[in-house]
Design an enzyme around this catalytic site. Structure first.
Site, PDB file in Angstrom:
ATOM      1  N   SER A 125       0.648  -1.184  -0.028  1.00  0.00           N
ATOM      2  CA  SER A 125      -0.024  -0.127   0.118  1.00  0.00           C
ATOM      3  C   SER A 125       1.083   1.384  -0.142  1.00  0.00           C
ATOM      4  O   SER A 125       2.002   1.338   0.617  1.00  0.00           O
ATOM      5  CB  SER A 125      -0.816   0.154   1.309  1.00  0.00           C
ATOM      6  OG  SER A 125      -1.478   1.215   1.460  1.00  0.00           O
ATOM      7  N   TYR A 150      -2.139  -1.528  11.208  1.00  0.00           N
ATOM      8  CA  TYR A 150      -2.460  -1.805   9.693  1.00  0.00           C
ATOM      9  C   TYR A 150      -1.164  -1.677   8.926  1.00  0.00           C
ATOM     10  O   TYR A 150      -0.599  -2.481   7.980  1.00  0.00           O
ATOM     11  CB  TYR A 150      -3.673  -1.339   9.152  1.00  0.00           C
ATOM     12  CG  TYR A 150      -3.790  -1.686   7.571  1.00  0.00           C
ATOM     13  CD1 TYR A 150      -3.959  -2.731   6.893  1.00  0.00           C
ATOM     14  CD2 TYR A 150      -3.482  -0.765   6.677  1.00  0.00           C
ATOM     15  CE1 TYR A 150      -4.202  -3.223   5.743  1.00  0.00           C
ATOM     16  CE2 TYR A 150      -3.731  -1.091   5.329  1.00  0.00           C
ATOM     17  CZ  TYR A 150      -3.927  -2.133   4.777  1.00  0.00           C
ATOM     18  OH  TYR A 150      -3.842  -2.382   3.411  1.00  0.00           O
ATOM     19  N   LYS A 154       1.781  -3.828   6.629  1.00  0.00           N
ATOM     20  CA  LYS A 154       2.374  -3.874   5.141  1.00  0.00           C
ATOM     21  C   LYS A 154       3.839  -3.551   5.334  1.00  0.00           C
ATOM     22  O   LYS A 154       4.566  -4.616   4.392  1.00  0.00           O
ATOM     23  CB  LYS A 154       1.614  -2.739   4.428  1.00  0.00           C
ATOM     24  CG  LYS A 154       0.174  -3.086   4.440  1.00  0.00           C
ATOM     25  CD  LYS A 154      -0.117  -4.270   3.157  1.00  0.00           C
ATOM     26  CE  LYS A 154      -1.518  -4.806   3.438  1.00  0.00           C
ATOM     27  NZ  LYS A 154      -1.637  -5.988   2.946  1.00  0.00           N
TER      28      LYS A 154
HETATM   29  P1  NAD Z   1     -11.041  -7.205   0.932  1.00  0.00           P
HETATM   30  O1  NAD Z   1     -11.323  -7.263   2.428  1.00  0.00           O
HETATM   31  O2  NAD Z   1     -12.221  -6.919   0.008  1.00  0.00           O
HETATM   32  O3  NAD Z   1     -10.569  -8.604   0.537  1.00  0.00           O
HETATM   33  C1  NAD Z   1      -9.713  -9.256   1.248  1.00  0.00           C
HETATM   34  C2  NAD Z   1     -10.125 -10.804   1.308  1.00  0.00           C
HETATM   35  O4  NAD Z   1      -9.433 -11.513   2.042  1.00  0.00           O
HETATM   36  C3  NAD Z   1     -11.751 -10.879   1.923  1.00  0.00           C
HETATM   37  O5  NAD Z   1     -12.399 -11.564   0.705  1.00  0.00           O
HETATM   38  C4  NAD Z   1     -11.476 -11.849   3.232  1.00  0.00           C
HETATM   39  O6  NAD Z   1     -12.601 -12.662   3.246  1.00  0.00           O
HETATM   40  C5  NAD Z   1     -10.095 -12.569   2.886  1.00  0.00           C
HETATM   41  N1  NAD Z   1      -9.433 -12.857   4.292  1.00  0.00           N
HETATM   42  C6  NAD Z   1      -9.048 -12.216   4.913  1.00  0.00           C
HETATM   43  N2  NAD Z   1      -8.216 -12.622   5.894  1.00  0.00           N
HETATM   44  C7  NAD Z   1      -8.338 -14.005   5.699  1.00  0.00           C
HETATM   45  C8  NAD Z   1      -7.822 -15.063   6.152  1.00  0.00           C
HETATM   46  N3  NAD Z   1      -7.155 -15.152   7.275  1.00  0.00           N
HETATM   47  N4  NAD Z   1      -7.778 -16.429   5.295  1.00  0.00           N
HETATM   48  C9  NAD Z   1      -8.446 -16.267   4.318  1.00  0.00           C
HETATM   49  N5  NAD Z   1      -9.037 -15.250   3.592  1.00  0.00           N
HETATM   50  C10 NAD Z   1      -9.119 -14.065   4.368  1.00  0.00           C
HETATM   51  O7  NAD Z   1      -9.989  -6.192   0.705  1.00  0.00           O
HETATM   52  P2  NAD Z   1      -9.358  -5.551  -0.625  1.00  0.00           P
HETATM   53  O8  NAD Z   1      -9.874  -4.198  -0.679  1.00  0.00           O
HETATM   54  O9  NAD Z   1      -9.735  -6.512  -1.636  1.00  0.00           O
HETATM   55  O10 NAD Z   1      -7.893  -5.702  -0.309  1.00  0.00           O
HETATM   56  C11 NAD Z   1      -6.874  -6.796  -0.734  1.00  0.00           C
HETATM   57  C12 NAD Z   1      -5.529  -6.236  -0.328  1.00  0.00           C
HETATM   58  O11 NAD Z   1      -5.133  -5.166  -0.716  1.00  0.00           O
HETATM   59  C13 NAD Z   1      -5.461  -6.360   1.393  1.00  0.00           C
HETATM   60  O12 NAD Z   1      -4.171  -7.098   1.362  1.00  0.00           O
HETATM   61  C14 NAD Z   1      -5.241  -5.023   1.466  1.00  0.00           C
HETATM   62  O13 NAD Z   1      -4.501  -4.519   2.669  1.00  0.00           O
HETATM   63  C15 NAD Z   1      -4.405  -4.352   0.175  1.00  0.00           C
HETATM   64  N6  NAD Z   1      -4.691  -2.895   0.066  1.00  0.00           N
HETATM   65  C16 NAD Z   1      -6.013  -2.559  -0.211  1.00  0.00           C
HETATM   66  C17 NAD Z   1      -6.307  -1.320  -0.321  1.00  0.00           C
HETATM   67  C18 NAD Z   1      -7.672  -0.686  -0.323  1.00  0.00           C
HETATM   68  O14 NAD Z   1      -8.060   0.500  -0.484  1.00  0.00           O
HETATM   69  N7  NAD Z   1      -8.640  -1.359  -0.752  1.00  0.00           N
HETATM   70  C19 NAD Z   1      -5.295  -0.204  -0.596  1.00  0.00           C
HETATM   71  C20 NAD Z   1      -4.089  -0.906  -0.370  1.00  0.00           C
HETATM   72  C21 NAD Z   1      -3.630  -2.088  -0.345  1.00  0.00           C
HETATM   73  C1  WQD Z   2      -9.531   9.483   1.222  1.00  0.00           C
HETATM   74  C2  WQD Z   2      -9.689  10.899   1.315  1.00  0.00           C
HETATM   75  C3  WQD Z   2     -10.136  11.396   3.907  1.00  0.00           C
HETATM   76  C4  WQD Z   2     -13.856   9.306   3.911  1.00  0.00           C
HETATM   77  C5  WQD Z   2      -7.072   4.519   3.010  1.00  0.00           C
HETATM   78  C6  WQD Z   2      -5.982   3.622   4.099  1.00  0.00           C
HETATM   79  C7  WQD Z   2      -4.905   3.109   3.241  1.00  0.00           C
HETATM   80  C8  WQD Z   2      -5.158   2.414   1.937  1.00  0.00           C
HETATM   81  C9  WQD Z   2      -6.314   3.109   1.298  1.00  0.00           C
HETATM   82  C10 WQD Z   2      -5.008   0.223   2.379  1.00  0.00           C
HETATM   83  C11 WQD Z   2      -9.175  11.326   2.574  1.00  0.00           C
HETATM   84  C12 WQD Z   2     -11.283  11.736   2.708  1.00  0.00           C
HETATM   85  C13 WQD Z   2     -12.670   9.947   3.495  1.00  0.00           C
HETATM   86  C14 WQD Z   2     -15.047  10.257   4.327  1.00  0.00           C
HETATM   87  C15 WQD Z   2     -13.725  11.879   3.627  1.00  0.00           C
HETATM   88  N1  WQD Z   2      -5.778   1.370   2.265  1.00  0.00           N
HETATM   89  N2  WQD Z   2     -12.582  11.025   3.225  1.00  0.00           N
HETATM   90  N3  WQD Z   2     -14.685  11.435   4.111  1.00  0.00           N
HETATM   91  O1  WQD Z   2      -7.338   7.482   3.894  1.00  0.00           O
HETATM   92  O2  WQD Z   2      -6.338   7.819   1.516  1.00  0.00           O
HETATM   93  O3  WQD Z   2      -6.375   5.464   2.531  1.00  0.00           O
HETATM   94  O4  WQD Z   2      -7.503   3.449   2.051  1.00  0.00           O
HETATM   95  O5  WQD Z   2      -3.981  -0.294   2.311  1.00  0.00           O
HETATM   96  O6  WQD Z   2      -4.129   2.291   3.828  1.00  0.00           O
HETATM   97  O7  WQD Z   2      -5.466   4.577   5.043  1.00  0.00           O
HETATM   98  O8  WQD Z   2      -8.403   6.512   1.834  1.00  0.00           O
HETATM   99  O9  WQD Z   2     -10.830   6.509   1.133  1.00  0.00           O
HETATM  100  O10 WQD Z   2     -10.325   6.603   3.626  1.00  0.00           O
HETATM  101  O11 WQD Z   2      -9.932   8.658   1.996  1.00  0.00           O
HETATM  102  O12 WQD Z   2     -13.318  13.322   3.628  1.00  0.00           O
HETATM  103  O13 WQD Z   2     -16.014   9.873   4.808  1.00  0.00           O
HETATM  104  O14 WQD Z   2     -11.344  11.078   1.719  1.00  0.00           O
HETATM  105  O15 WQD Z   2     -10.065  12.353   4.425  1.00  0.00           O
HETATM  106  O16 WQD Z   2      -8.560  12.663   2.353  1.00  0.00           O
HETATM  107  P1  WQD Z   2      -7.116   7.033   2.319  1.00  0.00           P
HETATM  108  P2  WQD Z   2     -10.004   7.126   2.095  1.00  0.00           P
END
Ligand code: NAD
Ligand code: WQD
Length: 337
Positions: A125, A150, A154
């Site tokens: 991330s 969290y 990562k």
């Molecule tokens: P998500 O929660 O939609 O998907 C994760 C999936 O993993 C889910 O289906 C959940 O049921 C499964 N899971 C969780 N723990 C498990 C376990 N112990 N065993 C088996 N399955 C398990 O999340 P996402 O948004 O698709 O994110 C996927 C990956 O990307 C994650 O590693 C997350 O940290 C990373 N990531 C997400 C974002 C974001 O904003 N969505 C941003 C950066 C990184």
């Molecule tokens: C985006 C912008 C908020 C909600 C998070 C995690 C990051 C990554 C992605 C996994 C920010 C603003 C949000 C609301 C708002 N996940 N906001 N009102 O914070 O960039 O990142 O998700 O790795 O680790 O921290 O994403 O979508 O929460 O926010 O004003 O109700 O929207 O302040 O500026 P963020 P976000």
């Protein structure tokens, strides 16, 4: 060619399974359904006319992970999405996050280390950069002290992978996602946040559909042109496609190092108010929002320099912010109908 996708029924995982199947890969999905539902398999089927193999396994159960690799002894690569991802929850319950995000990674790598050769793709991330000094953020920007457990999982995950690749036949690509949004254009799969969404776009679509009364905009006093914080919102289908390209790079032994890192973003920053305006334009809905104070832990701006992904992976985000928001809106309307 069999590929294991952990967390493959989740938001990013399900879209990646679609793209993998479209490219002819045979996919084994592992998911414990803690943040997804088995119906996602049907959604994937409706797009690709193919069902991935599905194993309901909790990766925290080491024995199940071992048995998984005994059952499927022909897995060529692993894309590891499974993790918990709620920043606030990780502050309240850090050990849950260290167990689910770090222990599961170790168990997987222990099995991969036994193989003659293994290819591994890790969901990292942009949170690892914290508030970077320079925009856009390159992969050489320093990793900052994590602002949440969290985020720390990562960083630790990246370090574990760096360490194990030095002493094994595992090679890896770490993908640092910026802000994934949107849904498949078919609206057959999308994001399913449990409870009150923490992320901006699902909060916007739930407000527009009438599920939430009002969106709170966290801070309009940032040092940005309109005062609201800036992020790099990337369509989840673009993100999913990058995983296929990264996997092919490893399978074709095109990687130059045992661990490579790529930013995945569009390269363009958008402010919260710009996202709201774009959403109003594509949906035709007026969004009820109000400006409130800043949210603790938020950075002012984060958007990617995508040169490395563009030139080395040959991948570029194709969808616009408007297209991504339109797909999120279509998905929200479909699941509430
Ligand atoms: P998500 O929660 O939609 O998907 C994760 C999936 O993993 C889910 O289906 C959940 O049921 C499964 N899971 C969780 N723990 C498990 C376990 N112990 N065993 C088996 N399955 C398990 O999340 P996402 O948004 O698709 O994110 C996927 C990956 O990307 C994650 O590693 C997350 O940290 C990373 N990531 C997400 C974002 C974001 O904003 N969505 C941003 C950066 C990184
Ligand atoms: C985006 C912008 C908020 C909600 C998070 C995690 C990051 C990554 C992605 C996994 C920010 C603003 C949000 C609301 C708002 N996940 N906001 N009102 O914070 O960039 O990142 O998700 O790795 O680790 O921290 O994403 O979508 O929460 O926010 O004003 O109700 O929207 O302040 O500026 P963020 P976000």
């Amino acid at each position: 060619m069999k590929i294991l996708v952990t967390g493959g029924l989740g938001f990013i995982g399900s879209h990646t399974v679609v793209e993998l199947q479209n490219e002819g890969f045979e996919v084994v999905v592992v998911d414990n359904l803690s943040n997804s539902s088995e119906q996602v398999v049907d959604g994937i089927f409706s797009i690709t006319a193919k069902k991935p193999l599905f194993e309901k396994i909790d990766l925290r159960d080491k024995k199940s992970v071992q048995e998984l690799f005994q059952k499927y002894n022909d897995i060529l690569g692993v894309i590891h999405f499974a993790a918990s991802k709620a920043v606030g929850e990780s502050v309240e319950n850090p050990l849950l996050y260290y167990e689910n995000n770090v222990t599961t990674l170790v168990y997987l790598l222990q099995e991969l280390q036994k193989l003659p050769k293994a290819h591994f793709i890790f969901s990292s991330s942009c949170t690892v950069y914290g508030q970077a000094e320079q925009m856009p953020i390159t992969e050489n920007a320093s990793v900052q002290k994590a602002m949440s457990p969290y985020g720390n999982t990562k960083q630790i995950g990246e370090e574990i992978i760096e360490d194990v690749t030095k002493v094994s036949e595992i090679d890896a690509i770490l993908l640092r996602y910026f802000n994934p949004i949107g849904a498949h254009p078919s609206a057959a799969i999308g994001e399913l946040p449990i409870g009150v969404p923490q992320n901006l776009v699902p909060y916007i679509t739930q407000t527009a559909i009438g599920l939430r009364e009002q969106l709170s905009v966290y801070g309009a006093d940032y040092p940005t042109p309109d005062g609201t914080a800036i992020r790099d919102y990337i369509h989840v289908v673009d993100l999913a496609k990058a995983h296929v390209v990264a996997l092919q790079r490893l399978l074709q032994h095109k990687n130059k190092d045992k661990v490579e890192i790529f930013n995945l973003g569009t390269g363009t920053g958008s402010s919260v108010l710009e996202v709201i305006t774009a959403f109003e334009k594509v949906s035709g809905e007026k969004l009820n929002y109000k400006i409130v104070g800043r949210r603790e832990g938020d950075v002012v701006a984060a958007y990617a320099n995508t040169d490395r992904a563009n030139s080395v992976l040959g991948w570029k985000a194709e969808f616009s912010l408007e297209e991504a928001l339109a797909s999120a809106w279509k998905w929200e309307q479909k699941i509430r109908s």
